[in-house]
Enzyme design. Structure first.
Site, PDB file in Angstrom:
ATOM      1  N   ARG A  24      23.750 -17.831   7.898  1.00 28.70           N
ATOM      2  CA  ARG A  24      23.194 -17.919   9.259  1.00 28.70           C
ATOM      3  C   ARG A  24      22.482 -19.225   9.523  1.00 28.70           C
ATOM      4  O   ARG A  24      22.245 -19.603  10.655  1.00 28.70           O
ATOM      5  CB  ARG A  24      22.205 -16.776   9.499  1.00 28.70           C
ATOM      6  CG  ARG A  24      22.813 -15.396   9.360  1.00 28.70           C
ATOM      7  CD  ARG A  24      21.746 -14.337   9.350  1.00 28.70           C
ATOM      8  NE  ARG A  24      20.902 -14.532   8.167  1.00 28.70           N
ATOM      9  CZ  ARG A  24      19.717 -13.961   7.991  1.00 28.70           C
ATOM     10  NH1 ARG A  24      19.215 -13.173   8.907  1.00 28.70           N
ATOM     11  NH2 ARG A  24      19.030 -14.178   6.891  1.00 28.70           N
ATOM     12  N   GLN A  48      -4.844 -28.280  18.393  1.00 32.32           N
ATOM     13  CA  GLN A  48      -3.853 -28.579  19.422  1.00 32.32           C
ATOM     14  C   GLN A  48      -2.501 -28.808  18.770  1.00 32.32           C
ATOM     15  O   GLN A  48      -2.406 -29.487  17.749  1.00 32.32           O
ATOM     16  CB  GLN A  48      -4.271 -29.860  20.143  1.00 32.32           C
ATOM     17  CG  GLN A  48      -4.181 -29.810  21.612  1.00 32.32           C
ATOM     18  CD  GLN A  48      -4.770 -31.072  22.246  1.00 32.32           C
ATOM     19  OE1 GLN A  48      -4.553 -32.190  21.794  1.00 32.32           O
ATOM     20  NE2 GLN A  48      -5.504 -30.883  23.311  1.00 32.32           N
ATOM     21  N   ASP A  49      -1.452 -28.232  19.338  1.00 34.87           N
ATOM     22  CA  ASP A  49      -0.083 -28.507  18.915  1.00 34.87           C
ATOM     23  C   ASP A  49       0.621 -29.239  20.048  1.00 34.87           C
ATOM     24  O   ASP A  49       0.452 -28.889  21.218  1.00 34.87           O
ATOM     25  CB  ASP A  49       0.681 -27.221  18.619  1.00 34.87           C
ATOM     26  CG  ASP A  49       0.329 -26.587  17.286  1.00 34.87           C
ATOM     27  OD1 ASP A  49      -0.501 -27.152  16.549  1.00 34.87           O
ATOM     28  OD2 ASP A  49       0.883 -25.529  16.968  1.00 34.87           O
ATOM     29  N   ARG A  60       7.764 -44.821  18.903  1.00 28.98           N
ATOM     30  CA  ARG A  60       6.469 -44.358  19.416  1.00 28.98           C
ATOM     31  C   ARG A  60       5.404 -44.792  18.411  1.00 28.98           C
ATOM     32  O   ARG A  60       5.413 -44.379  17.270  1.00 28.98           O
ATOM     33  CB  ARG A  60       6.452 -42.838  19.582  1.00 28.98           C
ATOM     34  CG  ARG A  60       7.437 -42.342  20.620  1.00 28.98           C
ATOM     35  CD  ARG A  60       7.390 -40.822  20.723  1.00 28.98           C
ATOM     36  NE  ARG A  60       8.404 -40.308  21.605  1.00 28.98           N
ATOM     37  CZ  ARG A  60       8.220 -39.989  22.878  1.00 28.98           C
ATOM     38  NH1 ARG A  60       7.032 -40.145  23.437  1.00 28.98           N
ATOM     39  NH2 ARG A  60       9.207 -39.498  23.602  1.00 28.98           N
ATOM     40  N   LYS A  72      -3.857 -35.399  11.705  1.00 33.16           N
ATOM     41  CA  LYS A  72      -2.734 -34.662  12.269  1.00 33.16           C
ATOM     42  C   LYS A  72      -1.728 -34.282  11.198  1.00 33.16           C
ATOM     43  O   LYS A  72      -1.615 -34.954  10.175  1.00 33.16           O
ATOM     44  CB  LYS A  72      -2.054 -35.440  13.388  1.00 33.16           C
ATOM     45  CG  LYS A  72      -1.513 -36.799  13.006  1.00 33.16           C
ATOM     46  CD  LYS A  72      -0.893 -37.501  14.207  1.00 33.16           C
ATOM     47  CE  LYS A  72      -1.687 -38.693  14.605  1.00 33.16           C
ATOM     48  NZ  LYS A  72      -1.115 -39.466  15.668  1.00 33.16           N
ATOM     49  N   HIS A 119      -0.421 -44.221  13.187  1.00 32.81           N
ATOM     50  CA  HIS A 119       0.822 -43.486  12.961  1.00 32.81           C
ATOM     51  C   HIS A 119       1.846 -43.878  14.015  1.00 32.81           C
ATOM     52  O   HIS A 119       1.499 -44.111  15.175  1.00 32.81           O
ATOM     53  CB  HIS A 119       0.549 -41.977  13.039  1.00 32.81           C
ATOM     54  CG  HIS A 119       1.783 -41.156  12.981  1.00 32.81           C
ATOM     55  ND1 HIS A 119       2.350 -40.604  14.103  1.00 32.81           N
ATOM     56  CD2 HIS A 119       2.569 -40.822  11.935  1.00 32.81           C
ATOM     57  CE1 HIS A 119       3.442 -39.942  13.735  1.00 32.81           C
ATOM     58  NE2 HIS A 119       3.592 -40.066  12.438  1.00 32.81           N
ATOM     59  N   TYR A 132       3.370 -32.140  16.354  1.00 35.37           N
ATOM     60  CA  TYR A 132       2.065 -32.607  15.878  1.00 35.37           C
ATOM     61  C   TYR A 132       1.098 -31.436  15.925  1.00 35.37           C
ATOM     62  O   TYR A 132       1.052 -30.728  16.929  1.00 35.37           O
ATOM     63  CB  TYR A 132       1.475 -33.683  16.799  1.00 35.37           C
ATOM     64  CG  TYR A 132       2.382 -34.823  17.121  1.00 35.37           C
ATOM     65  CD1 TYR A 132       2.286 -36.016  16.414  1.00 35.37           C
ATOM     66  CD2 TYR A 132       3.311 -34.725  18.150  1.00 35.37           C
ATOM     67  CE1 TYR A 132       3.099 -37.075  16.733  1.00 35.37           C
ATOM     68  CE2 TYR A 132       4.138 -35.779  18.457  1.00 35.37           C
ATOM     69  CZ  TYR A 132       4.028 -36.955  17.745  1.00 35.37           C
ATOM     70  OH  TYR A 132       4.846 -38.004  18.056  1.00 35.37           O
ATOM     71  N   ASP A 143      -7.798 -43.586  22.860  1.00 36.02           N
ATOM     72  CA  ASP A 143      -6.478 -44.054  22.421  1.00 36.02           C
ATOM     73  C   ASP A 143      -6.530 -45.516  22.002  1.00 36.02           C
ATOM     74  O   ASP A 143      -7.072 -46.359  22.721  1.00 36.02           O
ATOM     75  CB  ASP A 143      -5.449 -43.910  23.546  1.00 36.02           C
ATOM     76  CG  ASP A 143      -5.035 -42.478  23.801  1.00 36.02           C
ATOM     77  OD1 ASP A 143      -5.393 -41.601  22.997  1.00 36.02           O
ATOM     78  OD2 ASP A 143      -4.347 -42.240  24.811  1.00 36.02           O
TER      79      ASP A 143
END
Length: 183
Positions: A24, A48-49, A60, A72, A119, A132, A143
């Site tokens: 499967r 947080q996801d 990115r 993370k 990252h 993440y 940021d």
């Protein structure tokens, strides 16, 4: 699930699941609180996801958070990515070291990126979904972005870059970011 320390980045870990495959497809656990706890991390710290979908060649990064930083867990759930971590913690024994990984939907391996590390990744397949799990709520004011093509880092991106965000394209050099983070 097996946890392996990443020698090039102090405090980073690669979590490799044990897939159960049959006709499967496969099933595997992609997060196990006990395994995370066994290497000294708090599994309840992740709040947080998030998920990004990228097409082949999209880049990115390189991203990090100022202030308290952001740890993370990163996993490529579908496709393949070339993943990069750069240690920017001045008190770390691996300060300014870089580590690269290929993460894929085939292996479902998860990379733990400690707070204070930059990252980034590049999609290697037609589409690549990257998940993440983050230990702090996102605050855009914190940021920080470093030029993905900074010659001091010399990241060996495997494909020509087909697309980057405006923020990533206009990012300052590593030297400029380090000066800003010192303040």
């Amino acid at each position: 699930m097996k946890a392996t320390e990443v020698p090039a980045i102090a405090g980073a870990y690669l979590f490799e699941p044990t897939p159960y495959a049959d006709e499967r497809g496969f099933f595997c656990r992609t997060f196990d609180a006990e395994v995370v706890r066994s290497v000294g991390l708090d599994p309840d710290a992740f709040v947080q996801d998030s998920l990004s979908r990228s097409v082949r060649g999209v880049l990115r990064g390189l991203h990090l958070r100022s202030g308290a930083g952001e740890a993370k867990l990163v996993r490529c759930s579908s496709g393949r990515i070339f993943d990069v971590v750069v240690d920017l913690r001045p008190d770390s024994p691996t300060y300014l070291s870089r580590a690269t990984f290929e993460l894929s939907g085939e292996t479902q391996a998860t990379l733990y990126v400690p707070a204070g590390c930059a990252h980034g990744f590049q999609a290697l397949t037609g589409t690549a979904d990257t998940s993440y799990r983050i230990d702090r709520e996102h605050d855009p004011a914190e940021d920080v972005t470093i030029a993905f093509d900074d010659p001091e880092l010399a990241v060996p991106w495997p494909l020509p870059v087909t697309s980057v965000s405006r923020r990533d394209r206009e990012a300052p050099s590593l030297a400029e970011v380090l000066k800003r983070l010192e303040k």
